[in-house]
Write a protein that holds these residues in place. Structure first.
Motif, PDB file in Angstrom:
ATOM      1  N   GLY A   7       0.408  -1.240  -0.017  1.00 33.35           N
ATOM      2  CA  GLY A   7      -0.337   0.275   0.243  1.00 33.35           C
ATOM      3  C   GLY A   7       1.132   1.252  -0.760  1.00 33.35           C
ATOM      4  N   TYR A   8       2.188   1.370   0.620  1.00 38.60           N
ATOM      5  CA  TYR A   8       2.860   2.452   0.238  1.00 38.60           C
ATOM      6  C   TYR A   8       3.035   2.479  -1.658  1.00 38.60           C
ATOM      7  CZ  TYR A   8       7.213  -0.220  -0.665  1.00 38.60           C
ATOM      8  OH  TYR A   8       8.243  -1.109  -1.728  1.00 38.60           O
ATOM      9  N   ASN A   9       3.324   4.172  -1.400  1.00 39.72           N
ATOM     10  CA  ASN A   9       3.804   4.313  -2.893  1.00 39.72           C
ATOM     11  C   ASN A   9       4.844   4.309  -3.323  1.00 39.72           C
ATOM     12  OD1 ASN A   9       1.276   6.114  -3.083  1.00 39.72           O
ATOM     13  ND2 ASN A   9       2.210   7.545  -2.111  1.00 39.72           N
ATOM     14  N   HIS A  10       5.210   2.997  -4.638  1.00 34.43           N
ATOM     15  CA  HIS A  10       6.400   3.116  -4.962  1.00 34.43           C
ATOM     16  C   HIS A  10       7.240   3.961  -5.736  1.00 34.43           C
ATOM     17  CE1 HIS A  10       4.517  -1.046  -3.629  1.00 34.43           C
ATOM     18  NE2 HIS A  10       6.353  -1.580  -3.678  1.00 34.43           N
ATOM     19  N   ASP A  11       6.586   4.896  -5.958  1.00 35.23           N
ATOM     20  CA  ASP A  11       6.753   5.869  -7.172  1.00 35.23           C
ATOM     21  C   ASP A  11       6.670   6.793  -5.720  1.00 35.23           C
ATOM     22  OD1 ASP A  11       8.232   4.770  -9.411  1.00 35.23           O
ATOM     23  OD2 ASP A  11       6.012   3.981  -9.227  1.00 35.23           O
ATOM     24  N   ASN A  12       7.331   7.637  -5.788  1.00 38.22           N
ATOM     25  CA  ASN A  12       7.404   9.111  -5.274  1.00 38.22           C
ATOM     26  C   ASN A  12       8.474  10.216  -4.952  1.00 38.22           C
ATOM     27  OD1 ASN A  12       9.469   8.993  -2.869  1.00 38.22           O
ATOM     28  ND2 ASN A  12       8.207   6.346  -2.414  1.00 38.22           N
ATOM     29  N   ALA A  13       8.284  10.824  -4.359  1.00 40.35           N
ATOM     30  CA  ALA A  13       9.434  12.172  -4.614  1.00 40.35           C
ATOM     31  C   ALA A  13      10.344  11.889  -4.047  1.00 40.35           C
ATOM     32  CB  ALA A  13       9.327  13.666  -3.807  1.00 40.35           C
ATOM     33  N   PHE A  14      11.095  10.729  -2.861  1.00 35.91           N
ATOM     34  CA  PHE A  14      12.626  10.347  -2.816  1.00 35.91           C
ATOM     35  C   PHE A  14      13.327   9.598  -3.870  1.00 35.91           C
ATOM     36  CE2 PHE A  14       9.642  11.496   0.745  1.00 35.91           C
ATOM     37  CZ  PHE A  14      10.429  12.838   1.508  1.00 35.91           C
ATOM     38  N   TRP A  15      12.571   8.171  -3.787  1.00 33.21           N
ATOM     39  CA  TRP A  15      12.812   7.084  -4.797  1.00 33.21           C
ATOM     40  C   TRP A  15      11.684   6.784  -5.825  1.00 33.21           C
ATOM     41  CZ3 TRP A  15       9.171   4.078  -2.438  1.00 33.21           C
ATOM     42  CH2 TRP A  15       8.962   3.850  -0.908  1.00 33.21           C
ATOM     43  N   ARG A  16      12.066   5.616  -6.181  1.00 32.02           N
ATOM     44  CA  ARG A  16      11.322   4.374  -6.720  1.00 32.02           C
ATOM     45  C   ARG A  16      11.777   3.208  -6.560  1.00 32.02           C
ATOM     46  NH1 ARG A  16       9.237   4.307 -12.728  1.00 32.02           N
ATOM     47  NH2 ARG A  16       9.167   1.578 -13.762  1.00 32.02           N
ATOM     48  N   GLY A  17      11.218   2.578  -5.929  1.00 33.85           N
ATOM     49  CA  GLY A  17      11.281   0.745  -5.747  1.00 33.85           C
ATOM     50  C   GLY A  17      10.804   0.405  -6.276  1.00 33.85           C
ATOM     51  N   ARG A  18      11.327  -1.242  -6.852  1.00 33.14           N
ATOM     52  CA  ARG A  18      10.364  -2.092  -7.507  1.00 33.14           C
ATOM     53  C   ARG A  18      11.299  -3.635  -7.069  1.00 33.14           C
ATOM     54  NH1 ARG A  18       8.209   0.733  -9.512  1.00 33.14           N
ATOM     55  NH2 ARG A  18       7.839   2.265 -10.814  1.00 33.14           N
ATOM     56  N   GLY A  19      10.588  -4.364  -7.352  1.00 35.92           N
ATOM     57  CA  GLY A  19      10.971  -5.789  -6.950  1.00 35.92           C
ATOM     58  C   GLY A  19      11.532  -6.276  -8.408  1.00 35.92           C
ATOM     59  N   ILE A  20      12.477  -7.821  -8.228  1.00 38.69           N
ATOM     60  CA  ILE A  20      13.206  -8.259  -9.092  1.00 38.69           C
ATOM     61  C   ILE A  20      12.200  -8.814  -9.527  1.00 38.69           C
ATOM     62  CG2 ILE A  20      14.865  -9.732  -9.588  1.00 38.69           C
ATOM     63  CD1 ILE A  20      16.571  -8.252  -7.032  1.00 38.69           C
ATOM     64  N   PHE A  21      10.879  -9.188  -9.313  1.00 37.37           N
ATOM     65  CA  PHE A  21      10.682 -10.365 -10.110  1.00 37.37           C
ATOM     66  C   PHE A  21       9.157  -9.468 -10.727  1.00 37.37           C
ATOM     67  CE2 PHE A  21      12.441 -13.561  -6.867  1.00 37.37           C
ATOM     68  CZ  PHE A  21      12.654 -14.268  -7.807  1.00 37.37           C
ATOM     69  N   ASP A  22       9.580  -8.593  -9.933  1.00 37.16           N
ATOM     70  CA  ASP A  22       8.295  -7.522 -10.934  1.00 37.16           C
ATOM     71  C   ASP A  22       9.028  -7.207 -12.633  1.00 37.16           C
ATOM     72  OD1 ASP A  22       6.404  -7.329  -9.402  1.00 37.16           O
ATOM     73  OD2 ASP A  22       7.350  -5.796  -8.528  1.00 37.16           O
ATOM     74  N   ILE A  23      10.450  -7.282 -12.423  1.00 41.13           N
ATOM     75  CA  ILE A  23      11.429  -6.654 -13.634  1.00 41.13           C
ATOM     76  C   ILE A  23      11.610  -8.212 -14.400  1.00 41.13           C
ATOM     77  CG2 ILE A  23      13.033  -6.138 -15.019  1.00 41.13           C
ATOM     78  CD1 ILE A  23      13.603  -3.993 -11.755  1.00 41.13           C
ATOM     79  N   ILE A  24      11.637  -9.326 -13.601  1.00 44.40           N
ATOM     80  CA  ILE A  24      11.632 -10.133 -14.385  1.00 44.40           C
ATOM     81  C   ILE A  24      10.301 -10.321 -15.645  1.00 44.40           C
ATOM     82  CG2 ILE A  24      12.137 -12.909 -14.461  1.00 44.40           C
ATOM     83  CD1 ILE A  24      13.823 -12.835 -11.785  1.00 44.40           C
ATOM     84  N   ALA A  25       9.257 -10.639 -15.176  1.00 48.36           N
ATOM     85  CA  ALA A  25       8.266 -10.795 -15.414  1.00 48.36           C
ATOM     86  C   ALA A  25       7.814 -10.097 -16.104  1.00 48.36           C
ATOM     87  CB  ALA A  25       6.662 -10.858 -14.355  1.00 48.36           C
ATOM     88  N   ALA A  26       8.058  -8.911 -16.619  1.00 47.00           N
ATOM     89  CA  ALA A  26       8.001  -7.689 -18.309  1.00 47.00           C
ATOM     90  C   ALA A  26       9.015  -7.993 -19.351  1.00 47.00           C
ATOM     91  CB  ALA A  26       7.942  -6.075 -17.525  1.00 47.00           C
ATOM     92  N   LEU A  27       9.527  -9.087 -19.016  1.00 48.95           N
ATOM     93  CA  LEU A  27      11.075  -9.855 -19.857  1.00 48.95           C
ATOM     94  C   LEU A  27      10.476 -10.594 -20.898  1.00 48.95           C
ATOM     95  CD1 LEU A  27      14.095  -9.964 -17.683  1.00 48.95           C
ATOM     96  CD2 LEU A  27      13.432  -7.714 -19.314  1.00 48.95           C
TER      97      LEU A  27
END
Length: 200
Positions: free
Chosen positions: A142-162
């Motif tokens: 529920g937290y903002n993965h994209d915000n004014a401070f940082w961009r947080g990403r799960g490695i498996f989310d990146i793999i899923a898009a490959l």
């Protein structure tokens, strides 16, 4: 500098986990610490700046990410390297304290392998999700993965898009890593009652 979320990035993140963080975590777990760790890498060439692991038996605030930042700022490299030029790798999705520390230190990103749900379900460490719920009223994710401070990403989310041909070798490497962390988790769970970590 923008970080390209591609197969090369994932391969390097997994390699740093396997070769640089895991050996430190193995020693940490032997000493009664949790399985969490992290690493700093240069955006320019993805070379390693520093890796560290959880050290809560010394101080309950020394989560993998915060202990990494402590060690980084105690080293000479901190005088030469700007955090805005680095990639922050966390083995597990950072807790609220560690997310804040990453922001306060000036990083504009973090990447993680295991999710908060993994920490709860696979590692029997539910404190991240409990803290998000009890203190901030947030459900999992529920937290903002994209915000004014940082961009947080799960490695498996990146793999899923490959594309599948790029993803498959990475899934194999990730499987090896997951299996080793499972073994370390079992060791930690067997010994955790002997340590003085408040939220073990």
């Amino acid at each position: 500098m923008e970080i390209n979320e591609n197969a090369d990035l994932v391969r390097r993140l997994l390699t740093v986990m396997e070769n640089d963080i895991l050996p430190l975590t193995e020693k940490g777990v032997e000493g009664g610490n949790k399985v969490f760790g992290g690493a700093l890498m240069r955006k320019s060439d993805m070379s390693l700046v520093m890796a560290q692991t959880n050290n809560e038996t010394e101080n309950p605030l020394w989560h993998g990410e915060v202990h990494l930042l402590k060690c980084f700022y105690e080293s000479p490299v901190a005088k030469r390297e700007a955090t805005r030029d680095m990639i922050f790798l966390s083995t597990h999705e950072p807790c609220t304290m560690c997310m804040s520390a990453i922001a306060w230190a000036g990083f504009d990103n973090f990447f993680y392998f295991f999710s908060h749900q993994d920490s709860r379900d696979s590692f029997a460490i539910p404190h991240d999700l409990k803290m998000l719920k009890e203190v901030f009223g947030l459900e999992p994710g529920g937290y903002n993965h994209d915000n004014a401070f940082w961009r947080g990403r799960g490695i498996f989310d990146i793999i899923a898009a490959l594309p599948e041909d790029e993803a498959q070798p990475l899934i194999g490497q990730a499987g090896r890593i997951r299996a080793r962390y499972s073994e370390l988790s079992q060791l930690y769970q067997k010994s955790k009652d002997a340590n003085a970590i408040p939220l073990n």
